[in-house]
Design a protein around this motif. Structure first.
Motif, PDB file in Angstrom:
ATOM      1  N   UNK A 146       0.838  -1.192   0.000  1.00  0.00           N
ATOM      2  CA  UNK A 146       0.000   0.000   0.000  1.00  0.00           C
ATOM      3  C   UNK A 146       0.875   1.246   0.000  1.00  0.00           C
ATOM      4  N   UNK A 147       0.434   2.277  -0.717  1.00  0.00           N
ATOM      5  CA  UNK A 147       1.148   3.537  -0.736  1.00  0.00           C
ATOM      6  C   UNK A 147       1.376   4.023  -2.152  1.00  0.00           C
ATOM      7  N   UNK A 148       1.623   5.322  -2.294  1.00  0.00           N
ATOM      8  CA  UNK A 148       1.800   5.904  -3.616  1.00  0.00           C
ATOM      9  C   UNK A 148       3.026   5.360  -4.330  1.00  0.00           C
ATOM     10  N   UNK A 149       3.961   4.788  -3.584  1.00  0.00           N
ATOM     11  CA  UNK A 149       5.153   4.197  -4.224  1.00  0.00           C
ATOM     12  C   UNK A 149       4.813   2.927  -4.999  1.00  0.00           C
ATOM     13  N   UNK A 150       3.598   2.430  -4.852  1.00  0.00           N
ATOM     14  CA  UNK A 150       3.151   1.239  -5.581  1.00  0.00           C
ATOM     15  C   UNK A 150       2.092   1.580  -6.634  1.00  0.00           C
ATOM     16  N   UNK A 151       2.040   2.827  -7.043  1.00  0.00           N
ATOM     17  CA  UNK A 151       1.025   3.257  -8.002  1.00  0.00           C
ATOM     18  C   UNK A 151       1.273   2.657  -9.388  1.00  0.00           C
ATOM     19  N   UNK A 152       0.236   2.668 -10.185  1.00  0.00           N
ATOM     20  CA  UNK A 152       0.301   2.177 -11.559  1.00  0.00           C
ATOM     21  C   UNK A 152       0.603   3.347 -12.483  1.00  0.00           C
ATOM     22  N   UNK A 153       1.677   3.227 -13.269  1.00  0.00           N
ATOM     23  CA  UNK A 153       2.049   4.327 -14.163  1.00  0.00           C
ATOM     24  C   UNK A 153       2.905   3.814 -15.310  1.00  0.00           C
ATOM     25  N   UNK A 154       2.821   4.518 -16.422  1.00  0.00           N
ATOM     26  CA  UNK A 154       3.726   4.299 -17.551  1.00  0.00           C
ATOM     27  C   UNK A 154       4.453   5.614 -17.783  1.00  0.00           C
ATOM     28  N   UNK A 155       5.775   5.580 -17.727  1.00  0.00           N
ATOM     29  CA  UNK A 155       6.591   6.763 -17.951  1.00  0.00           C
ATOM     30  C   UNK A 155       7.264   6.622 -19.310  1.00  0.00           C
ATOM     31  N   UNK A 156       6.920   7.520 -20.216  1.00  0.00           N
ATOM     32  CA  UNK A 156       7.475   7.474 -21.565  1.00  0.00           C
ATOM     33  C   UNK A 156       7.819   8.890 -21.996  1.00  0.00           C
ATOM     34  N   UNK A 157       9.085   9.108 -22.321  1.00  0.00           N
ATOM     35  CA  UNK A 157       9.511  10.438 -22.767  1.00  0.00           C
ATOM     36  C   UNK A 157       9.240  10.660 -24.248  1.00  0.00           C
ATOM     37  N   UNK A 158       8.983   9.601 -24.965  1.00  0.00           N
ATOM     38  CA  UNK A 158       8.690   9.691 -26.385  1.00  0.00           C
ATOM     39  C   UNK A 158       7.210  10.033 -26.577  1.00  0.00           C
ATOM     40  N   UNK A 159       6.932  11.077 -27.362  1.00  0.00           N
ATOM     41  CA  UNK A 159       5.548  11.536 -27.541  1.00  0.00           C
ATOM     42  C   UNK A 159       4.671  10.464 -28.163  1.00  0.00           C
ATOM     43  N   UNK A 160       5.227   9.711 -29.110  1.00  0.00           N
ATOM     44  CA  UNK A 160       4.439   8.659 -29.756  1.00  0.00           C
ATOM     45  C   UNK A 160       4.101   7.557 -28.766  1.00  0.00           C
ATOM     46  N   UNK A 161       5.040   7.218 -27.878  1.00  0.00           N
ATOM     47  CA  UNK A 161       4.768   6.206 -26.857  1.00  0.00           C
ATOM     48  C   UNK A 161       3.657   6.671 -25.918  1.00  0.00           C
ATOM     49  N   UNK A 162       3.742   7.932 -25.496  1.00  0.00           N
ATOM     50  CA  UNK A 162       2.719   8.457 -24.585  1.00  0.00           C
ATOM     51  C   UNK A 162       1.347   8.449 -25.242  1.00  0.00           C
ATOM     52  N   UNK A 163       1.293   8.887 -26.489  1.00  0.00           N
ATOM     53  CA  UNK A 163       0.011   8.919 -27.200  1.00  0.00           C
ATOM     54  C   UNK A 163      -0.550   7.518 -27.367  1.00  0.00           C
ATOM     55  N   UNK A 164       0.321   6.568 -27.696  1.00  0.00           N
ATOM     56  CA  UNK A 164      -0.125   5.190 -27.886  1.00  0.00           C
ATOM     57  C   UNK A 164      -0.638   4.596 -26.576  1.00  0.00           C
ATOM     58  N   UNK A 165       0.049   4.907 -25.467  1.00  0.00           N
ATOM     59  CA  UNK A 165      -0.370   4.386 -24.170  1.00  0.00           C
ATOM     60  C   UNK A 165      -1.706   4.973 -23.751  1.00  0.00           C
ATOM     61  N   UNK A 166      -1.872   6.270 -23.936  1.00  0.00           N
ATOM     62  CA  UNK A 166      -3.151   6.902 -23.610  1.00  0.00           C
ATOM     63  C   UNK A 166      -4.280   6.321 -24.455  1.00  0.00           C
ATOM     64  N   UNK A 167      -3.989   6.082 -25.734  1.00  0.00           N
ATOM     65  CA  UNK A 167      -5.005   5.508 -26.621  1.00  0.00           C
ATOM     66  C   UNK A 167      -5.389   4.109 -26.167  1.00  0.00           C
ATOM     67  N   UNK A 168      -4.406   3.338 -25.687  1.00  0.00           N
ATOM     68  CA  UNK A 168      -4.708   1.971 -25.255  1.00  0.00           C
ATOM     69  C   UNK A 168      -5.510   1.978 -23.955  1.00  0.00           C
ATOM     70  N   UNK A 169      -5.170   2.872 -23.049  1.00  0.00           N
ATOM     71  CA  UNK A 169      -5.953   2.965 -21.814  1.00  0.00           C
ATOM     72  C   UNK A 169      -7.402   3.321 -22.136  1.00  0.00           C
ATOM     73  N   UNK A 170      -7.604   4.239 -23.066  1.00  0.00           N
ATOM     74  CA  UNK A 170      -8.962   4.586 -23.488  1.00  0.00           C
ATOM     75  C   UNK A 170      -9.664   3.377 -24.097  1.00  0.00           C
TER      76      UNK A 170
END
Length: 244
Positions: A146-170
């Motif tokens: 338990x705690x914010x250190x166990x949060x779910x996240x994807x860290x991507x510095x590449x804009x295409x990766x971020x866009x693709x990840x957001x699209x998949x979550x949607x």
């Protein structure tokens, strides 16, 4: 070797529960595991594939609970060159396990995945992350942690990766495959700090540890079952890393 008290206690409780379930079970003597259930998620559509012929190195950072299991899963994926446990989201001064474990540093336990996009796509890595690595509907928790250190996240510095990840979550939200909303954050622009050496390759080096047996080895079995074409039996271990 050290381990946070919460993981030691959780592992001990897990082993005790598993033993009691065996004794109370069918009498056949088979171990009973209350493993996190894996989910069959849809294949990402559109830009989320991001196959890159001729490109042989890309990176993305996944945070999905305790990094032992996250690292362990990706080390068994063909096309992944390295999976390093570490911290992301906070400062260099706080990138230490005792401090991160306090939950107040802004860091999350995470794994930096370096992969060959001509062999395994971001789409496939995302499928694994959302299906067998962790439960993306859990906010600031995974399993016993338990705690914010166990949060779910994807860290991507590449804009295409971020866009693709957001699209998949949607896409996942609209698919209804999960009974609750996906709470995974998509972030970028934060430095990744490798964890201490004793955290690297932890699953591979300590397969008999109660915490690993109860919470993490079932993820490896789910990976092998759900993604047999991308599963490799021998994990790709990482060399010791320099601790700042």
């Amino acid at each position: 070797m050290t381990m946070s008290m919460e993981k030691w206690v959780a592992g001990g409780i897990a082993a005790l529960v598993a033993g009691l379930l065996v004794l109370a079970g069918s009498g056949l003597g088979r171990p009973v595991h209350a493993a996190p259930a894996s989910v069959d998620v849809p294949v990402p559509t559109g830009a989320a594939d991001l196959r890159q012929p001729g490109v042989h190195r890309a990176q993305v950072v996944f945070a999905g609970g305790c990094f032992w299991g996250v690292q362990g899963v990706f080390q068994h994926v063909k096309g992944v060159d390295s999976a390093v446990s570490g911290y992301i989201g906070g400062s260099a001064a706080d990138a230490r396990y005792p401090r991160v474990s306090s939950g107040g540093t802004g860091h999350a336990e995470a794994v930096q995945v370096t992969y060959d996009p001509s062999r395994v796509s971001l789409a496939q890595l995302l499928q694994m992350f959302f299906s067998v690595v962790h439960d993306p509907t859990q906010r600031d928790r995974q399993g016993p942690d338990r705690g914010s250190q166990y949060r779910s996240a994807v860290h991507a510095d590449d804009a295409a990766q971020r866009a693709a990840t957001l699209a998949y979550i949607d896409q996942l939200q609209r698919s209804g495959v999960f009974a609750a909303p996906v709470v995974t954050r998509v972030e970028g622009g934060r430095r990744f700090y490798p964890a201490e050496d004793y955290h690297q390759n932890y699953l591979a080096l300590h397969p008999d540890a109660a915490y690993i047996r109860f919470y993490d080895l079932p993820k490896i079995e789910a990976l092998k079952r759900q993604y047999p074409a991308l599963y490799r039996d021998a994990p790709r271990l990482v060399m010791p890393v320099s601790v700042r």
